[in-house]
Enzyme design. Structure first.
Site, mmCIF file in Angstrom:
data_model
loop_
_atom_site.group_PDB
_atom_site.id
_atom_site.type_symbol
_atom_site.label_atom_id
_atom_site.label_comp_id
_atom_site.label_asym_id
_atom_site.label_seq_id
_atom_site.Cartn_x
_atom_site.Cartn_y
_atom_site.Cartn_z
ATOM 1 N N ASP A 34 8.985 2.237 2.060
ATOM 2 C CA ASP A 34 8.007 2.920 2.396
ATOM 3 C C ASP A 34 7.862 2.634 3.812
ATOM 4 O O ASP A 34 7.272 1.590 4.272
ATOM 5 C CB ASP A 34 6.806 2.667 1.407
ATOM 6 C CG ASP A 34 5.659 3.405 2.028
ATOM 7 O OD1 ASP A 34 5.564 3.992 3.197
ATOM 8 O OD2 ASP A 34 4.408 3.266 1.308
ATOM 9 N N PHE A 78 0.907 -1.014 -0.039
ATOM 10 C CA PHE A 78 0.036 -0.116 0.010
ATOM 11 C C PHE A 78 0.825 1.448 0.102
ATOM 12 O O PHE A 78 1.558 1.280 0.982
ATOM 13 C CB PHE A 78 -0.574 0.123 1.116
ATOM 14 C CG PHE A 78 -1.884 1.374 1.139
ATOM 15 C CD1 PHE A 78 -2.865 1.188 0.456
ATOM 16 C CD2 PHE A 78 -1.677 2.267 2.083
ATOM 17 C CE1 PHE A 78 -3.772 2.291 0.367
ATOM 18 C CE2 PHE A 78 -2.495 3.456 2.042
ATOM 19 C CZ PHE A 78 -3.594 3.532 1.162
ATOM 20 N N LYS A 121 2.733 9.237 8.882
ATOM 21 C CA LYS A 121 1.867 8.913 9.917
ATOM 22 C C LYS A 121 2.499 9.038 11.240
ATOM 23 O O LYS A 121 1.985 10.270 11.834
ATOM 24 C CB LYS A 121 1.792 7.311 9.932
ATOM 25 C CG LYS A 121 0.666 6.683 8.450
ATOM 26 C CD LYS A 121 0.260 5.485 8.746
ATOM 27 C CE LYS A 121 -0.968 5.546 7.693
ATOM 28 N NZ LYS A 121 -0.558 4.769 6.604
HETATM 29 C C1 LIG Z 1 -0.676 5.135 5.061
HETATM 30 C C2 LIG Z 1 0.057 4.674 4.321
HETATM 31 C C3 LIG Z 1 0.352 5.299 3.090
HETATM 32 C C4 LIG Z 1 -0.267 6.762 2.514
HETATM 33 O O1 LIG Z 1 -0.357 7.910 3.513
HETATM 34 P P1 LIG Z 1 -1.388 9.005 3.483
HETATM 35 O O2 LIG Z 1 -0.939 9.978 4.570
HETATM 36 O O3 LIG Z 1 -2.844 8.241 3.757
HETATM 37 O O4 LIG Z 1 -1.424 9.481 2.189
HETATM 38 C C5 LIG Z 1 1.643 5.011 2.136
HETATM 39 N N1 LIG Z 1 2.062 4.021 2.219
HETATM 40 C C6 LIG Z 1 2.059 3.292 3.417
HETATM 41 C C7 LIG Z 1 2.966 2.044 3.844
HETATM 42 C C8 LIG Z 1 0.907 3.492 4.597
HETATM 43 O O5 LIG Z 1 0.922 2.870 5.604
#
Ligand SMILES: *Cc1c(COP(=O)(O)O)cnc(C)c1O
Length: 397
Positions: free
Chosen positions: A220, A135, A249
């Site tokens: 990520d 994701f 986050k």
């Molecule tokens: C939450 C998340 C995103 C996206 O972040 P947003 O602030 O919602 O745009 C991307 N990669 C990972 C692994 C995430 O957990």
């Protein structure tokens, strides 16, 4: 029905499935709804409130900065932006920082970095290998990078240049690499994909492959960074350093902020290549600097690692006790509880009643991501509420 939920259905774009809870206040691991009912929050704003809700250090930093200076545009220097960048560089393997406003934006920066790197160093290569079940956010580039069809299908045509391979499969990355490849982008632990932890050697092997082929390795760390796995950065859990890393986050302790960081050899973006009106804003940077400072000074990560062990042990006890619990997975305070069938939604509803907020990350998996500051008592209480909720959810109607 609450007035708030009624009005939401009238006025708000109906794109999210919400729990029937209107949260009006938070403190530490606890939140309260409109009726004054207390909950233990094991979702922490989706792994955002790493110091708990409304931590005084964050609240004070925001209040003080709000009275001093909020926004200038990046035409000028500000103190909080440089302070945050220095803290991030001094406490990680990275050399440079760009601050933005969200995770998806941080991923956009990583993708631009990878493409520029390919242009400069790999004869125009632009393809990025990412993992199935990953994701990477909701922008068009983010959903194109994400390896889950249900986030992608409605938005065809997607951004070209992404190749998806099975996670935790080094051979698949080797096979997918061509002259067009410029980077590999992975989550050290897949969060949204169901709390998937790779084998011990996987990321080391990916690192070696990227080195051998002059590919950038991008992590990520939007969900796993800033202490979530019981190490300050997710890469430390696996003993592998990426070239580029995305954060968001947990970075701001509740304020919206993201960042992408890179080592010097990957600092390929130059003046004019990237920018942001709000990115690196004094207000959010002051909050994030306060969070980073607090986490480093108070060994919050060590505490998180200890609490992660406690919570995992408790979940494992439940697995041994309840025949419908199939397994426990995860690292630090990013844990998953797997059921034998699709009962996650029912479990979340029953746990709401018991005063425990949880996230059904998959139809058969609950995700646990409480504040890093959670206490042993709160873990014990949460586990008790969880057991009560699960038993109720499973009882014949
Ligand atoms: C939450 C998340 C995103 C996206 O972040 P947003 O602030 O919602 O745009 C991307 N990669 C990972 C692994 C995430 O957990």
């Amino acid at each position: 029905m609450s007035q708030v939920t009624d009005q939401e259905s009238l006025y708000y774009l109906q794109v999210v499935r919400r729990q029937p809870v209107v949260i009006v206040k938070g403190e530490g691991t606890k939140v309260w709804d409109e009726d004054g009912k207390e909950y233990l929050d094991f979702t922490a704003g989706w792994a955002v409130n790493n110091l708990g809700h409304c931590h005084p250090v964050v609240a004070d930093a925001v209040a003080e900065q709000a009275r001093t200076l909020m926004q200038t545009s990046n035409q000028f220097y500000t103190v909080p932006q440089v302070k945050l960048a220095k803290l991030l560089v001094e406490n990680s393997c990275m050399d440079r920082v760009f601050v933005c406003n969200s995770g998806a934006e941080a991923i956009e920066g990583c993708i631009k970095t990878a493409r520029k790197y390919g242009r400069l160093n790999r004869d125009g290569a632009y393809e990025i290998i990412t993992a199935l079940d990953s994701f990477h956010g909701r922008t068009l580039a983010g959903v194109s990078a994400t390896g889950q069809p249900h986030y992608q299908e409605a938005w065809q045509p997607l951004l070209p240049g992404f190749v998806h391979v099975p996670y935790n499969d080094i051979e698949a990355i080797r096979k997918a690499t061509t002259d067009n490849t410029c980077a590999v982008m992975l989550e050290p632990v897949q969060g949204e994909g169901g709390v998937n932890v790779p084998d011990e050697d996987y990321l080391k092997e990916v690192r070696a492959w990227c080195d051998a082929n002059n590919l950038l390795l991008i992590f990520d760390e939007i969900q796993v960074g800033v202490g979530r796995l019981g190490t300050l950065w997710g890469y430390e859990t696996f003993g592998v350093e990426p070239d580029v890393m995305a954060l968001a986050k947990g970075l701001g302790g509740g304020v919206p902020i993201g960042a992408f960081l890179m080592k010097e050899h990957a600092a390929v973006l130059s003046p004019g290549d990237h920018g942001s009106t709000f990115g690196g804003n004094a207000l959010t940077c002051a909050a994030a600097a306060a969070v980073m400072d607090y986490i480093v000074e108070n060994d919050v990560v060590k505490h998180a690692a200890e609490m992660g062990v406690l919570l995992k042990q408790g979940l494992e006890k439940l697995r041994d006790k309840l025949e419908f619990v199939a397994g426990v997975r995860g690292k630090g305070l990013l844990l998953g509880l797997e059921f034998v069938d699709d009962m996650a939604a029912a479990a979340v509803a029953a746990c709401n009643e018991e005063g425990l907020l949880l996230n059904p990350v998959r139809p058969n998996i609950l995700r646990f991501m409480p504040p890093l500051t959670i206490t042993p008592d709160e873990i014990e209480q949460g586990l008790q509420r969880l057991e009560n909720g699960l038993v109720k959810a499973r009882a014949p109607q």
